[in-house]
Design a protein around this motif. Sequence first.
Motif, PDB file in Angstrom:
ATOM      1  N   PHE A 102     -20.822   5.441   6.389  1.00  0.00           N
ATOM      2  CA  PHE A 102     -19.468   5.324   6.943  1.00  0.00           C
ATOM      3  C   PHE A 102     -19.206   6.463   7.923  1.00  0.00           C
ATOM      4  CE2 PHE A 102     -15.435   3.027   5.952  1.00  0.00           C
ATOM      5  CZ  PHE A 102     -14.595   3.711   6.829  1.00  0.00           C
ATOM      6  N   ASP A 113     -10.347  -0.672  11.202  1.00  0.00           N
ATOM      7  CA  ASP A 113     -10.278  -0.965   9.768  1.00  0.00           C
ATOM      8  C   ASP A 113     -10.941  -2.316   9.524  1.00  0.00           C
ATOM      9  OD1 ASP A 113      -8.346   0.364   7.369  1.00  0.00           O
ATOM     10  OD2 ASP A 113      -9.059  -1.685   7.002  1.00  0.00           O
ATOM     11  N   ARG A 129      -0.458   5.006   8.425  1.00  0.00           N
ATOM     12  CA  ARG A 129       0.297   6.121   7.845  1.00  0.00           C
ATOM     13  C   ARG A 129      -0.008   7.435   8.570  1.00  0.00           C
ATOM     14  NH1 ARG A 129      -0.674   9.686   3.398  1.00  0.00           N
ATOM     15  NH2 ARG A 129      -2.877   9.158   3.586  1.00  0.00           N
ATOM     16  N   LEU A 130      -1.278   7.766   8.763  1.00  0.00           N
ATOM     17  CA  LEU A 130      -1.637   9.033   9.397  1.00  0.00           C
ATOM     18  C   LEU A 130      -1.697   8.905  10.915  1.00  0.00           C
ATOM     19  CD1 LEU A 130      -4.236  10.189   6.723  1.00  0.00           C
ATOM     20  CD2 LEU A 130      -1.862  10.921   6.988  1.00  0.00           C
ATOM     21  N   HIS A 145     -14.478   6.436  -2.188  1.00  0.00           N
ATOM     22  CA  HIS A 145     -14.668   5.116  -2.807  1.00  0.00           C
ATOM     23  C   HIS A 145     -16.128   4.683  -2.822  1.00  0.00           C
ATOM     24  CE1 HIS A 145     -10.452   4.700  -3.088  1.00  0.00           C
ATOM     25  NE2 HIS A 145     -10.219   4.371  -1.835  1.00  0.00           N
ATOM     26  N   PHE A 146     -17.001   5.443  -2.112  1.00  0.00           N
ATOM     27  CA  PHE A 146     -18.401   5.016  -1.989  1.00  0.00           C
ATOM     28  C   PHE A 146     -19.348   6.061  -2.576  1.00  0.00           C
ATOM     29  CE2 PHE A 146     -16.307   3.446   2.028  1.00  0.00           C
ATOM     30  CZ  PHE A 146     -16.227   2.113   1.648  1.00  0.00           C
ATOM     31  N   PRO A 201     -10.870   4.873   8.456  1.00  0.00           N
ATOM     32  CA  PRO A 201     -10.058   3.674   8.538  1.00  0.00           C
ATOM     33  C   PRO A 201      -8.578   4.010   8.772  1.00  0.00           C
ATOM     34  CG  PRO A 201     -10.353   4.245   6.233  1.00  0.00           C
ATOM     35  CD  PRO A 201     -11.050   5.325   7.036  1.00  0.00           C
ATOM     36  N   CYS A 202      -7.963   3.167   9.549  1.00  0.00           N
ATOM     37  CA  CYS A 202      -6.560   3.376   9.946  1.00  0.00           C
ATOM     38  C   CYS A 202      -5.594   2.897   8.856  1.00  0.00           C
ATOM     39  CB  CYS A 202      -6.367   2.598  11.238  1.00  0.00           C
ATOM     40  SG  CYS A 202      -4.706   2.396  11.786  1.00  0.00           S
ATOM     41  N   TYR A 244       0.818  -1.239   0.000  1.00  0.00           N
ATOM     42  CA  TYR A 244       0.000   0.000   0.000  1.00  0.00           C
ATOM     43  C   TYR A 244       0.845   1.279   0.000  1.00  0.00           C
ATOM     44  CZ  TYR A 244      -3.123   3.697   1.577  1.00  0.00           C
ATOM     45  OH  TYR A 244      -3.802   4.882   1.680  1.00  0.00           O
ATOM     46  N   ASP A 288     -16.172  -3.037  10.689  1.00  0.00           N
ATOM     47  CA  ASP A 288     -16.804  -2.591   9.452  1.00  0.00           C
ATOM     48  C   ASP A 288     -17.574  -1.315   9.794  1.00  0.00           C
ATOM     49  OD1 ASP A 288     -18.494  -2.044   7.334  1.00  0.00           O
ATOM     50  OD2 ASP A 288     -18.825  -4.161   6.862  1.00  0.00           O
ATOM     51  N   ARG A 298      -9.152   9.208   3.185  1.00  0.00           N
ATOM     52  CA  ARG A 298      -8.935   8.397   1.984  1.00  0.00           C
ATOM     53  C   ARG A 298      -9.837   7.186   1.862  1.00  0.00           C
ATOM     54  NH1 ARG A 298      -3.923   8.448  -1.305  1.00  0.00           N
ATOM     55  NH2 ARG A 298      -2.933  10.412  -0.853  1.00  0.00           N
ATOM     56  N   MET A 346      -4.240  -4.862   6.732  1.00  0.00           N
ATOM     57  CA  MET A 346      -3.780  -3.466   6.824  1.00  0.00           C
ATOM     58  C   MET A 346      -3.388  -3.156   8.273  1.00  0.00           C
ATOM     59  SD  MET A 346      -3.927  -1.983   3.765  1.00  0.00           S
ATOM     60  CE  MET A 346      -4.356  -0.256   3.580  1.00  0.00           C
TER      61      MET A 346
HETATM   62  C1  LIG Z   1      -7.052   3.903   0.853  1.00  0.00           C
HETATM   63  S1  LIG Z   1      -7.021   3.121   2.450  1.00  0.00           S
HETATM   64  C2  LIG Z   1      -6.787   4.550   3.519  1.00  0.00           C
HETATM   65  C3  LIG Z   1      -6.104   4.212   4.812  1.00  0.00           C
HETATM   66  C4  LIG Z   1      -5.630   5.425   5.658  1.00  0.00           C
HETATM   67  N1  LIG Z   1      -6.747   6.215   6.137  1.00  0.00           N
HETATM   68  C5  LIG Z   1      -4.666   6.288   4.872  1.00  0.00           C
HETATM   69  O1  LIG Z   1      -5.024   7.444   4.574  1.00  0.00           O
HETATM   70  O2  LIG Z   1      -3.570   5.835   4.559  1.00  0.00           O
HETATM   71  C6  LIG Z   1      -8.727   2.715   2.674  1.00  0.00           C
HETATM   72  C7  LIG Z   1      -8.948   1.823   3.882  1.00  0.00           C
HETATM   73  O3  LIG Z   1     -10.356   1.705   4.127  1.00  0.00           O
HETATM   74  C8  LIG Z   1     -10.602   0.425   4.675  1.00  0.00           C
HETATM   75  N2  LIG Z   1     -12.037   0.104   4.556  1.00  0.00           N
HETATM   76  C9  LIG Z   1     -12.737  -0.094   3.417  1.00  0.00           C
HETATM   77  N3  LIG Z   1     -14.038  -0.343   3.715  1.00  0.00           N
HETATM   78  C10 LIG Z   1     -14.145  -0.285   5.071  1.00  0.00           C
HETATM   79  C11 LIG Z   1     -15.234  -0.458   5.986  1.00  0.00           C
HETATM   80  N4  LIG Z   1     -16.467  -0.745   5.536  1.00  0.00           N
HETATM   81  N5  LIG Z   1     -14.991  -0.329   7.317  1.00  0.00           N
HETATM   82  C12 LIG Z   1     -13.725  -0.046   7.762  1.00  0.00           C
HETATM   83  N6  LIG Z   1     -12.665   0.117   6.953  1.00  0.00           N
HETATM   84  C13 LIG Z   1     -12.872   0.010   5.614  1.00  0.00           C
HETATM   85  C14 LIG Z   1      -9.698  -0.469   3.833  1.00  0.00           C
HETATM   86  O4  LIG Z   1      -9.476  -1.717   4.426  1.00  0.00           O
HETATM   87  C15 LIG Z   1      -8.437   0.406   3.724  1.00  0.00           C
HETATM   88  O5  LIG Z   1      -7.523   0.108   4.755  1.00  0.00           O
END
Ligand SMILES: C[S@@+](CC[C@H](N)C(=O)[O-])C[C@H]1O[C@@H](n2cnc3c(N)ncnc32)[C@H](O)[C@@H]1O
Length: 214
Positions: free
Chosen positions: A134, A77, A61-62, A125-126, A56-57, A18, A103, A121, A82
């Motif tokens: 979320f 997460d 990174r952050l 995606h949604f 999400p963690c 990642y 979730d 980030r 991850m």
């Molecule tokens: C692009 S990463 C961003 C991670 C971090 N916030 C960053 O900025 O580096 C997106 C994250 O969202 C998590 N994710 C996706 N759907 C999720 C859900 N329904 N509940 C919790 N985490 C979710 C993924 O597993 C992934 O780790």
Amino acid sequence: MNWNPDEHYKNRAVAADYDASRFSSISGRVFNFLEKRTVAKCFSRLPKGSTIADAPCGTGRLAGVLLAAGYRVHGFDISEAMLDVARRRLDSYGESFTCEVADMKKHPPGGPMCDGALCARVLMHFPLDGQIEFLTGVANLSRSIVVINQSLDSGYQRFRRRLKRWLGNQPPAGFPISNGDIRLLLEKSGLREVGRHHLLPLVSEAVYIVAEKV
Ligand SMILES: C[S@@+](CC[C@H](N)C(=O)[O-])C[C@H]1O[C@@H](n2cnc3c(N)ncnc32)[C@H](O)[C@@H]1O
């Protein structure tokens, strides 16, 4: 984008790759630096020692920026893979960093358990209803501010996105958001905007918003 963000990051190879795949190019490094600086700025009103939910963690990174600034962080997460990367990366912070699989859409953890929350980030995606689902889960974790990041949709940014696609760059955000929809997203999630930071307005659609619970 036809991939499923709830599943994609559960893959161990994706999790391991990642950070390198996104942030090792020159532009990736610049963006990573600016994003980290902005996140620290967004939380500066919270006293050091406060606990921040990072949902999400991801790979931490952050979370690492917040820990280095003197906060405690609890990460959430959907992907154990991850979180494993995050645990290894943030091991030196001991008990100041904890995390759990959750979730945030279907089974968000209950009750405000943290002083603030970060949601970076993921919303882009949604579709909007998924973003509201979320962010409502994230807002419920916080007793005060919630910092979110999204990709801003505007005429100029649509032009930039077409250009990026044409140049074959990393696929742009699937669901960037207009200012009107940002207002709706925050309102439906029980939040109100109190501050905004653009990372690089002419080059990037990324925006960080500081919101308070209504
Ligand atoms: C692009 S990463 C961003 C991670 C971090 N916030 C960053 O900025 O580096 C997106 C994250 O969202 C998590 N994710 C996706 N759907 C999720 C859900 N329904 N509940 C919790 N985490 C979710 C993924 O597993 C992934 O780790």
